[in-house]
Structure formats: C-alpha cells, structure tokens
Design a protein around this motif. Structure first.
Motif, PDB file in Angstrom:
ATOM      1  N   ILE A  92      22.550  25.451  25.257  1.00 62.53           N
ATOM      2  CA  ILE A  92      21.341  24.982  25.951  1.00 62.53           C
ATOM      3  C   ILE A  92      20.107  25.488  25.219  1.00 62.53           C
TER       4      ILE A  92
ATOM      5  N   SER B 137      16.191  25.704  25.560  1.00 60.94           N
ATOM      6  CA  SER B 137      15.061  25.559  26.479  1.00 60.94           C
ATOM      7  C   SER B 137      13.777  25.656  25.672  1.00 60.94           C
TER       8      SER B 137
ATOM      9  N   ASP C  15      16.680  21.421  27.376  1.00 63.35           N
ATOM     10  CA  ASP C  15      15.970  21.608  28.646  1.00 63.35           C
ATOM     11  C   ASP C  15      14.478  21.381  28.402  1.00 63.35           C
TER      12      ASP C  15
ATOM     13  N   SER D 145      12.194  20.992  30.831  1.00 61.29           N
ATOM     14  CA  SER D 145      11.443  21.187  32.082  1.00 61.29           C
ATOM     15  C   SER D 145      10.068  21.815  31.849  1.00 61.29           C
TER      16      SER D 145
ATOM     17  N   ALA E 219      17.642  17.395  29.925  1.00 63.19           N
ATOM     18  CA  ALA E 219      17.540  17.799  31.329  1.00 63.19           C
ATOM     19  C   ALA E 219      16.107  18.193  31.667  1.00 63.19           C
ATOM     20  N   GLY E 220      15.739  17.949  32.933  1.00 65.87           N
ATOM     21  CA  GLY E 220      14.488  18.472  33.464  1.00 65.87           C
ATOM     22  C   GLY E 220      13.224  17.766  33.008  1.00 65.87           C
TER      23      GLY E 220
ATOM     24  N   SER F 213      18.011  18.181  36.210  1.00 68.36           N
ATOM     25  CA  SER F 213      17.815  19.597  35.867  1.00 68.36           C
ATOM     26  C   SER F 213      19.096  20.134  35.243  1.00 68.36           C
ATOM     27  N   LEU F 214      19.035  21.350  34.736  1.00 71.13           N
ATOM     28  CA  LEU F 214      20.221  21.954  34.106  1.00 71.13           C
ATOM     29  C   LEU F 214      21.392  22.068  35.090  1.00 71.13           C
TER      30      LEU F 214
END
Lengths: 143, 111
Positions: free
Chosen positions: B13, B15, B47, B49, B79-80, B103-104
């Motif tokens: 992942i 982010s 991610d 987000s 995601a996000g 989302s995750l």
C-alpha cells in the motif's frame, strides 16, 4: 449600489519550473471563490480553474527550450463582470493548437489530456504568437 | 514526494502524503511505482485519500503504474478518491480502467 462592474486583474510572473504549479493553482482557486457573480458551484469552478491553469503552465514550461531554464511564465487572470479571461505567456517555440486532436479516451495513453481539460472547462481556448513568444488564451462566461 | 509504503494482507500500500498529484511530482511517483514492481511488489494499492487535486500528469503516472503492473500479471488498485479527484477519472473514463475502492478498508486481501 447597482450598475457597477466588478473588475479583478491578477498578474503573476514565476520561473518556468513545475514547483510553482501549486502557487498558481492556489491563487486561481482563491480568485474563483471570491467571484460573487458566479452563481454555479464555486468550489467546482475553483478546482477547474486550478486545473486549467496548472495544465496551461505545464504546457508553457514544456514548450520552452531547455536553454530557457531561467525564463519566466507570465499568467494574467482578468475578470470583468461575467467574463473571465486567462492569458499564459511563454518564450518557447510554440505549437499548433488546432493540430491537437481530441484524445481517444478509450486508449490508455499516459499523455494528451491537458488540452482536453482546458477545452472542457473553458468556453474558448487559443494559442498564438505574442510578445517575443506565445500566449495561450482561455475564455469563460461566468453566468 | 512524500509517500509511505506498507505491506498488508498480501498487498503493498502506497499512501500519498501530498495534496496535489501534478506535473511537479508525478514523475517521481511513476519511478517509485516502477521500482516497487521491479523489486517484485506486484500487488499495489495507491491510497489517494490525501490527494485533493490531480492533473493530467498525475493521471498519466497512475496509468503508467497500471500498465506496468498488468505487464507483470500484478494488480494495481486505487482507494480513497476524493469527489473532485474521482470526477477527473470519470471525465476521462479512467474509472472504467482502474479498480477503485472507497477506502483502504474495502480493498480485498491480496493473499
């Protein structure tokens, strides 16, 4: 008081480096959020102006020659009543905007969406020779 | 570019700790993803987000990651996405290309 015309004129000159994209984009967002004349979604307008100015500035940087590292990009935003005009001046060799086709959105090309965004979110886009370089001009009717 | 990487439930992942994914940092993201794939991390989740703005270069970097992961029979999930970022995927029809999760938490395990 009625009958008055709001005029906003913002001019920014920055080095032709991508590190200044966020500065230009953030200023565009703040201008959009201050436009009382705009009756649509002002947050959406803010994002779209951020985007078209980011794309226009990247365009200006990419079309400058490598020896132009110390050159600048000049951005002007003019709002007069319900008319928004954006001018982005560069010192590069230029290109033919009319020769840029719409992107094939079903192809997975990594490039080619910048001018598409400008054409989508503005009412009119042109690119021409001006002032020892070129100017990308965009227009949008705000109401 | 500020990126945190974590291995969780069979996936890697990434982010992104940046508000903007644009022409200034998208090249770095593209290289970072390619390096992870070359090192054998072929089940990637990005991610987004924390990203509130994406331009055509940012979309291009993510497409590069998707294509390179696919070449290695890997997976490349997003995601996000914030609403305005999501709208850029929809406008360019890239929401049909990527597997996108709210989302995750919704991302299935990779094992």
């Amino acid at each position: 008081m009625g009958g008055e015309t709001d005029i906003i004129n913002v001019e920014i000159v920055v080095p032709n480096q991508t590190r200044y994209l966020s500065l230009i984009g953030n200023i565009a967002e703040q201008v959009a959020k201050a436009l009382d004349v705009y009756t649509g979604d002002r947050d959406a307008l803010a994002y779209h102006l951020n985007l078209v100015l980011t794309e226009a500035m990247v365009n200006a940087i990419q079309h400058a020659s490598p020896s132009d590292a110390n050159k600048t990009v000049r951005v002007c935003m003019q709002i007069c009543d319900k008319d928004l005009r954006i001018f982005v001046y560069d010192h590069g060799q230029g290109f033919d905007l009319n020769a840029v086709p719409p992107p094939n959105l079903d192809a997975l090309n990594e490039r080619g969406r910048g001018i598409f965004f400008m054409r989508t979110f503005m009412d009119w886009v042109s690119y021409r020779k001006a002032d020892n370089g070129n100017v990308l001009e965009m227009y949008k009717k705000l109401a | 570019m500020n990126i945190s990487t974590e291995n969780r439930n069979g996936r890697t992942i990434l982010s992104l700790k940046e508000e903007r994914l644009d022409a200034h940092n998208s090249g770095e993201l593209k290289d970072y993803i390619l390096k992870l794939l070359e090192d054998g991390h072929t089940r990637l989740v990005i991610d987004l987000s924390g990203v509130r703005f994406i331009d055509s270069s940012g979309l291009g970097a993510l497409l590069s990651g998707y294509k390179n992961a696919s070449l290695r029979s890997g997976s490349f999930l997003l995601a996000g996405l914030q609403p305005r970022v999501q709208s850029m995927f929809e406008l360019t029809r890239l929401h049909r290309v990527f597997d996108i999760y709210p989302s995750l938490r919704e991302v299935p395990d990779g094992n």
